[in-house]
Design a protein around this motif. Structure first.
Motif, mmCIF file in Angstrom:
data_model
loop_
_atom_site.group_PDB
_atom_site.id
_atom_site.type_symbol
_atom_site.label_atom_id
_atom_site.label_comp_id
_atom_site.label_asym_id
_atom_site.label_seq_id
_atom_site.Cartn_x
_atom_site.Cartn_y
_atom_site.Cartn_z
ATOM 1 N N GLU A 162 3.169 -26.395 -16.214
ATOM 2 C CA GLU A 162 4.539 -26.908 -16.212
ATOM 3 C C GLU A 162 4.901 -27.437 -17.598
ATOM 4 O O GLU A 162 6.020 -27.217 -18.087
ATOM 5 C CB GLU A 162 4.697 -28.004 -15.163
ATOM 6 N N GLU A 169 9.453 -22.323 -23.876
ATOM 7 C CA GLU A 169 10.688 -21.632 -23.504
ATOM 8 C C GLU A 169 11.597 -21.438 -24.707
ATOM 9 O O GLU A 169 12.294 -20.423 -24.830
ATOM 10 C CB GLU A 169 11.409 -22.398 -22.403
ATOM 11 N N LYS A 174 8.264 -17.058 -21.320
ATOM 12 C CA LYS A 174 8.440 -17.544 -19.959
ATOM 13 C C LYS A 174 7.073 -17.736 -19.299
ATOM 14 O O LYS A 174 6.211 -16.857 -19.368
ATOM 15 C CB LYS A 174 9.256 -16.543 -19.137
ATOM 16 N N THR A 176 5.144 -18.584 -15.661
ATOM 17 C CA THR A 176 5.263 -18.694 -14.212
ATOM 18 C C THR A 176 3.922 -19.099 -13.614
ATOM 19 O O THR A 176 2.890 -18.491 -13.929
ATOM 20 C CB THR A 176 5.710 -17.370 -13.569
ATOM 21 N N LEU A 230 7.517 -9.532 -10.336
ATOM 22 C CA LEU A 230 7.714 -10.802 -11.023
ATOM 23 C C LEU A 230 7.749 -10.613 -12.536
ATOM 24 O O LEU A 230 8.612 -11.162 -13.223
ATOM 25 C CB LEU A 230 6.585 -11.774 -10.644
ATOM 26 N N ASP A 235 14.772 -13.239 -15.677
ATOM 27 C CA ASP A 235 14.734 -14.706 -15.627
ATOM 28 C C ASP A 235 13.805 -15.132 -14.488
ATOM 29 O O ASP A 235 14.265 -15.477 -13.396
ATOM 30 C CB ASP A 235 16.142 -15.260 -15.411
ATOM 31 N N PRO A 236 12.496 -15.126 -14.726
ATOM 32 C CA PRO A 236 11.532 -15.382 -13.655
ATOM 33 C C PRO A 236 11.487 -16.860 -13.265
ATOM 34 O O PRO A 236 11.844 -17.733 -14.063
ATOM 35 C CB PRO A 236 10.204 -14.960 -14.281
ATOM 36 N N PRO A 237 11.061 -17.150 -12.040
ATOM 37 C CA PRO A 237 10.920 -18.547 -11.623
ATOM 38 C C PRO A 237 9.734 -19.202 -12.314
ATOM 39 O O PRO A 237 8.801 -18.516 -12.750
ATOM 40 C CB PRO A 237 10.671 -18.435 -10.114
ATOM 41 N N GLN A 238 9.767 -20.530 -12.401
ATOM 42 C CA GLN A 238 8.645 -21.232 -13.021
ATOM 43 C C GLN A 238 7.430 -21.264 -12.113
ATOM 44 O O GLN A 238 6.310 -21.398 -12.585
ATOM 45 C CB GLN A 238 9.049 -22.651 -13.401
ATOM 46 N N ARG A 239 7.633 -21.117 -10.799
ATOM 47 C CA ARG A 239 6.504 -21.021 -9.882
ATOM 48 C C ARG A 239 6.877 -20.114 -8.724
ATOM 49 O O ARG A 239 8.035 -20.024 -8.327
ATOM 50 C CB ARG A 239 6.023 -22.385 -9.387
ATOM 51 N N LEU A 240 5.860 -19.436 -8.184
ATOM 52 C CA LEU A 240 6.081 -18.521 -7.074
ATOM 53 C C LEU A 240 4.865 -18.532 -6.166
ATOM 54 O O LEU A 240 3.737 -18.364 -6.632
ATOM 55 C CB LEU A 240 6.318 -17.094 -7.592
ATOM 56 N N TYR A 247 3.152 -19.019 2.126
ATOM 57 C CA TYR A 247 4.442 -19.695 1.944
ATOM 58 C C TYR A 247 4.677 -20.704 3.069
ATOM 59 O O TYR A 247 5.059 -21.851 2.820
ATOM 60 C CB TYR A 247 5.573 -18.666 1.910
#
Length: 273
Positions: A162, A169, A174, A176, A230, A235-240, A247
């Motif tokens: 994180e 950035e 990026k 993830t 991914l 614009d990928p998410p910071q976590r997946l 999930y």
């Protein structure tokens, strides 16, 4: 015509790393796949002689990691996607683990990923782009008996990632955090170091083994398809979270923690700050 991407994948000889390597090659990309033992990659190297570079590498050796990344850049002209996947499992209760076991485990699962990140960032910054996929675990939000050190290493990597995401950035890089669920990767066999069991924990150990059962989980190629998608996101998410069942479990864990906080809110608020 789509330009081939260059991947740098640690732990690329088996399990998830092997699945990621196969998927990237099948997509027409180039891959530097690292592992302590690259012999299992011989068949892929023969099938993709111009696109796959197997590299023997111990990620716990910081100097070797930097040298390996430099060799990878020289071989393919740069890097686009870095997958910090190398890791193992230290199985046993917290009390049972030796100092040597704990340090060796974190040297790979945490410090190894840090060394790779430190080595690749200057190259990605120079290009003004790049992706770093930090493979952690669905369980980074809390510890579980008998796999506490595994969770600790992944949780530490989660936190550092994180911070890394915020730091790089600005350079077009990026990051993830890829929270993997359970897959049939050999982690609990070839990738496991076990402590010497103490009889005091026999009942708990039996309870955990019964709870987990014998299901090794789905094949890792299902996760590889998600990682490919991914990596292609603008614009990928910071976590997946990767895995449908995983999930749901993570949501349940988060809800349970939130309920615990609310139950003791009255005590928390007695202190200033």
């Amino acid at each position: 015509m789509t330009t081939a991407k260059v991947w740098f994948i640690t732990g690329g000889s088996r399990g998830l790393g092997r699945a990621f390597t196969e998927a990237a090659l099948a997509a027409g990309d180039k891959v530097v796949a690292t592992a302590r033992d690259v012999e299992p990659l011989a068949d892929l190297a023969a099938a993709y002689p111009d696109d796959l570079l197997p590299m023997s590498l111990d990620v716990s050796d910081r100097q070797a990691v930097h040298e390996g990344v430099d060799r990878a850049v020289a071989a393919f002209g740069g890097l686009d996607i870095v997958v910090n996947n190398a890791g193992g499992l230290l199985y046993g209760m917290v009390e049972e683990a030796t100092e040597e076991q704990v340090r060796a485990h974190l040297d790979v699962n945490f410090f190894g990923a840090v060394w790779v990140a430190q080595a690749v960032v200057p190259h990605l910054r120079a290009r003004g782009s790049g992706r770093i996929l930090q493979v952690t675990s669905m369980g980074t939000g809390g510890g579980m008996a008998s796999v506490g050190y595994y969770g600790a290493g992944k949780a530490a990597l989660d936190s550092v990632s994180e911070a890394l995401a915020m730091e790089v950035e600005q350079f077009g890089i990026k990051v993830t955090i890829v929270q993997m669920g359970g897959y049939s990767t050999g982690l609990f066999t070839t990738g496991t170091t076990a402590t010497t069991p103490q009889p005091d924990y026999d009942a708990l150990r039996a309870q955990l083994e019964e709870m987990w059962g014998d299901d090794a989980g789905p094949e890792p190629d299902t996760a590889a398809a998600v990682v490919m998608e991914l990596a292609a996101l603008h614009d990928p998410p910071q976590r997946l979270i990767v895995g449908s069942r995983s999930y749901d479990i993570v949501q349940e864990m988060d809800q349970a923690r939130a309920e615990l906080y609310r139950a003791w809110e009255h005590l928390s608020r007695k202190a200033l700050g």
